[in-house]
Design an enzyme around this catalytic site. Structure first.
Site, PDB file in Angstrom:
ATOM      1  N   CYS A 286     -50.451 -56.491 -12.579  1.00  0.00           N
ATOM      2  CA  CYS A 286     -49.822 -55.167 -12.458  1.00  0.00           C
ATOM      3  C   CYS A 286     -49.894 -54.444 -13.810  1.00  0.00           C
ATOM      4  O   CYS A 286     -49.652 -55.035 -14.858  1.00  0.00           O
ATOM      5  CB  CYS A 286     -48.361 -55.336 -12.017  1.00  0.00           C
ATOM      6  SG  CYS A 286     -47.543 -53.752 -11.784  1.00  0.00           S
TER       7      CYS A 286
ATOM      8  N   CYS B 199     -42.803 -54.376 -16.983  1.00  0.00           N
ATOM      9  CA  CYS B 199     -41.427 -54.829 -16.710  1.00  0.00           C
ATOM     10  C   CYS B 199     -41.234 -56.236 -17.315  1.00  0.00           C
ATOM     11  O   CYS B 199     -41.916 -57.184 -16.903  1.00  0.00           O
ATOM     12  CB  CYS B 199     -41.169 -54.855 -15.206  1.00  0.00           C
ATOM     13  SG  CYS B 199     -41.753 -53.349 -14.372  1.00  0.00           S
TER      14      CYS B 199
ATOM     15  N   CYS C  40     -40.928 -59.530 -15.255  1.00  0.00           N
ATOM     16  CA  CYS C  40     -41.783 -59.769 -14.097  1.00  0.00           C
ATOM     17  C   CYS C  40     -42.991 -60.677 -14.351  1.00  0.00           C
ATOM     18  O   CYS C  40     -43.834 -60.390 -15.214  1.00  0.00           O
ATOM     19  CB  CYS C  40     -42.267 -58.436 -13.534  1.00  0.00           C
ATOM     20  SG  CYS C  40     -43.159 -58.660 -11.972  1.00  0.00           S
TER      21      CYS C  40
ATOM     22  N   CYS D  64     -40.279 -58.087   4.568  1.00  0.00           N
ATOM     23  CA  CYS D  64     -40.448 -57.213   3.399  1.00  0.00           C
ATOM     24  C   CYS D  64     -41.750 -57.544   2.694  1.00  0.00           C
ATOM     25  O   CYS D  64     -41.966 -58.691   2.293  1.00  0.00           O
ATOM     26  CB  CYS D  64     -39.317 -57.422   2.406  1.00  0.00           C
ATOM     27  SG  CYS D  64     -37.693 -57.289   3.132  1.00  0.00           S
TER      28      CYS D  64
ATOM     29  N   CYS E  96     -40.035 -53.547   5.835  1.00  0.00           N
ATOM     30  CA  CYS E  96     -39.668 -53.025   4.520  1.00  0.00           C
ATOM     31  C   CYS E  96     -40.879 -53.196   3.617  1.00  0.00           C
ATOM     32  O   CYS E  96     -41.621 -54.179   3.760  1.00  0.00           O
ATOM     33  CB  CYS E  96     -38.479 -53.809   3.966  1.00  0.00           C
ATOM     34  SG  CYS E  96     -38.022 -53.295   2.291  1.00  0.00           S
TER      35      CYS E  96
ATOM     36  N   CYS F 279     -33.637 -49.233   0.078  1.00  0.00           N
ATOM     37  CA  CYS F 279     -33.205 -50.532  -0.427  1.00  0.00           C
ATOM     38  C   CYS F 279     -33.325 -50.426  -1.942  1.00  0.00           C
ATOM     39  O   CYS F 279     -34.432 -50.303  -2.468  1.00  0.00           O
ATOM     40  CB  CYS F 279     -34.118 -51.631   0.129  1.00  0.00           C
ATOM     41  SG  CYS F 279     -33.813 -53.250  -0.599  1.00  0.00           S
TER      42      CYS F 279
ATOM     43  N   ARG G   4     -27.288 -57.400  -0.889  1.00  0.00           N
ATOM     44  CA  ARG G   4     -28.111 -58.608  -0.733  1.00  0.00           C
ATOM     45  C   ARG G   4     -28.023 -59.525  -1.937  1.00  0.00           C
ATOM     46  O   ARG G   4     -28.280 -59.120  -3.073  1.00  0.00           O
ATOM     47  CB  ARG G   4     -29.575 -58.240  -0.476  1.00  0.00           C
ATOM     48  CG  ARG G   4     -30.430 -59.503  -0.270  1.00  0.00           C
ATOM     49  CD  ARG G   4     -31.852 -59.220   0.141  1.00  0.00           C
ATOM     50  NE  ARG G   4     -31.896 -58.423   1.324  1.00  0.00           N
ATOM     51  CZ  ARG G   4     -32.677 -57.356   1.477  1.00  0.00           C
ATOM     52  NH1 ARG G   4     -33.491 -57.000   0.518  1.00  0.00           N
ATOM     53  NH2 ARG G   4     -32.661 -56.657   2.592  1.00  0.00           N
TER      54      ARG G   4
END
Ligand code: SAM
Ligand code: DTB
Ligand code: SF4
Length: 352
Positions: free
Chosen positions: A56, A60, A63, A100, A131, A191, A263
């Site tokens: 990616c 972040c 991550c 998801c 999702c 979400c 959640r």
């Protein structure tokens, strides 16, 4: 103010005051609010699948999929639709009501959209809620996803606006708010939540909840992740968060967003059963279910179902039309089977 009223004008001081209540008072209050909106013995169950893994472009710091860090993760192209559908079917058979799909993208590329839209249609046709979390969305992309039938879009604010720049530099907090706005405009459910235990201060955790609760509409689903520390990421050695701090955050989220599903998300593998039970007591009523999150591990499905049985918790049924009810019965049966599987020996192996 009643327990059922939804507010969008929370101040940091009010949220802090909740957070600082004696633990028993906070949990009692959260559980009272919870009972005004939900069946306290039902938990919504979602299964995650990484449809495009690693490399990616974003940075972040938490991550494992960021191309900026070497975490030893094997990168993968966009999964074939048939594989995604097979995973969705398996998740449904194990008792998930929502599927998801997550991609390690900054935002979806034009060339990928037709595949993604087809995944939505096919997963939906299995009777699952859908999702996706694909990164930032333009208004037109959000509309395309909504038109294909996507029920929820996951896009997290991750932390407070103040702490955000310590964690991500390749997109702004405002970029995230804009995506959330585009998702809402397209009519999808939101979400949106964050991660605890990234080295932030208590005020950042509370600040995130104030941001979420003061959005024009509360997110229908609020994932509260405990950081999963992955070797190779800049946060691999960050100090552990006190479990009581995490439980308090769940309780404050429940009080501030009374009608949202909160959640208990990533990090459950590092939590014992007692801590998870306290999170449910504090108002968490959704989990990720299945042995994998996106790239890291999650508790085994049957150990979750055993925990549900110990606590008398039932998986929440999806909103459905009458014709789908038979299918739902089959799912409940599958969940029962999953929870009791360990009680039976495998006759075929015995005789081998
Ligand atoms: N690339 C898309 C994006 O960031 O919007 C979607 C996938 S991304 C992995 C979805 C969310 O997973 C992140 O916003 C973050 O909150 C959560 N996440 C990622 N790595 C995590 C970790 N190590 N521990 C806990 N949560 C994590
Ligand atoms: C969310 O808030 N948590 C999920 C989901 N949304 C996409 C992701 C957790 C990822 C944990 C790290 C991993 O497995 O890669
Ligand atoms: Fe990429 Fe999403 Fe991971 Fe950030 S959280 S590095 S955007 S996959």
């Amino acid at each position: 103010m009643t327990a059922t009223e939804l507010r969008h004008d929370w101040t940091l001081q009010e949220a802090r005051a909740l957070f600082e209540l004696p633990f028993n008072d906070l949990l009692f209050r959260a559980q009272t609010v919870h009972r005004a909106h939900f069946d306290p013995n039902e938990v919504q169950v979602s299964t995650l699948l990484s449809i495009k893994t690693g490399a990616c472009p974003e940075d972040c710091k938490y991550c494992p999929q960021s191309g900026h860090y070497n975490t030893g993760l094997e990168k993968e192209k966009l999964l074939e639709i048939e594989k995604v559908v097979a995973e969705a079917r398996a998740a449904r058979e194990k008792g998930a009501s929502r599927f998801c799909m997550g991609a390690a993208w900054r935002s979806p590329a034009r060339k990928d959209m037709p595949y993604v839209l087809d995944m939505i249609r096919q997963v939906k046709s299995l009777g699952l809620e859908t999702c996706m979390t694909l990164g930032m969305l333009e208004e037109s992309q959000a509309r395309e996803l909504a038109d294909a039938g996507l029920d929820y879009y996951n896009h997290n604010l991750d932390t407070s606006e103040k702490f955000y720049n310590h964690i991500i530099t390749t997109r702004t907090y405002q970029d995230r708010l804009d995506t959330l706005d585009n998702v809402r405009k397209a009519g999808m459910k939101v979400c949106c939540g964050g991660i605890m235990g990234m080295g932030e201060e208590e005020d950042d955790r509370v600040g995130l909840l104030v941001q979420l609760a003061n959005l024009p509409q509360h997110p229908e689903s609020v994932p509260v992740n405990m950081l999963v520390k992955v070797k190779g990421t800049p946060l691999e050695n960050v100090e552990d968060l006190d479990p009581f701090e995490f439980i308090r955050i769940i309780a404050v989220a429940r009080i501030m967003m009374p009608a949202s599903h909160v959640r208990l998300s990533a990090g459950r593998e590092q939590m014992n059963e007692q801590m998870q039970a306290l999170c449910f007591m504090a108002g968490a009523n959704s989990i990720f279910y299945g042995e994998k999150l996106l790239t890291t591990s999650n508790p085994e499905a049957d150990s979750d179902m055993q925990l549900f049985r110990k606590l008398g918790i039932r998986p929440e049924q999806r909103e459905q039309c009458a014709t789908e009810e038979q299918e739902e019965d089959a799912i409940v049966e599958a969940v029962e089977h999953e929870a009791t599987r360990h009680l039976f020996y495998d006759a075929t192996r015995e005789s081998a």
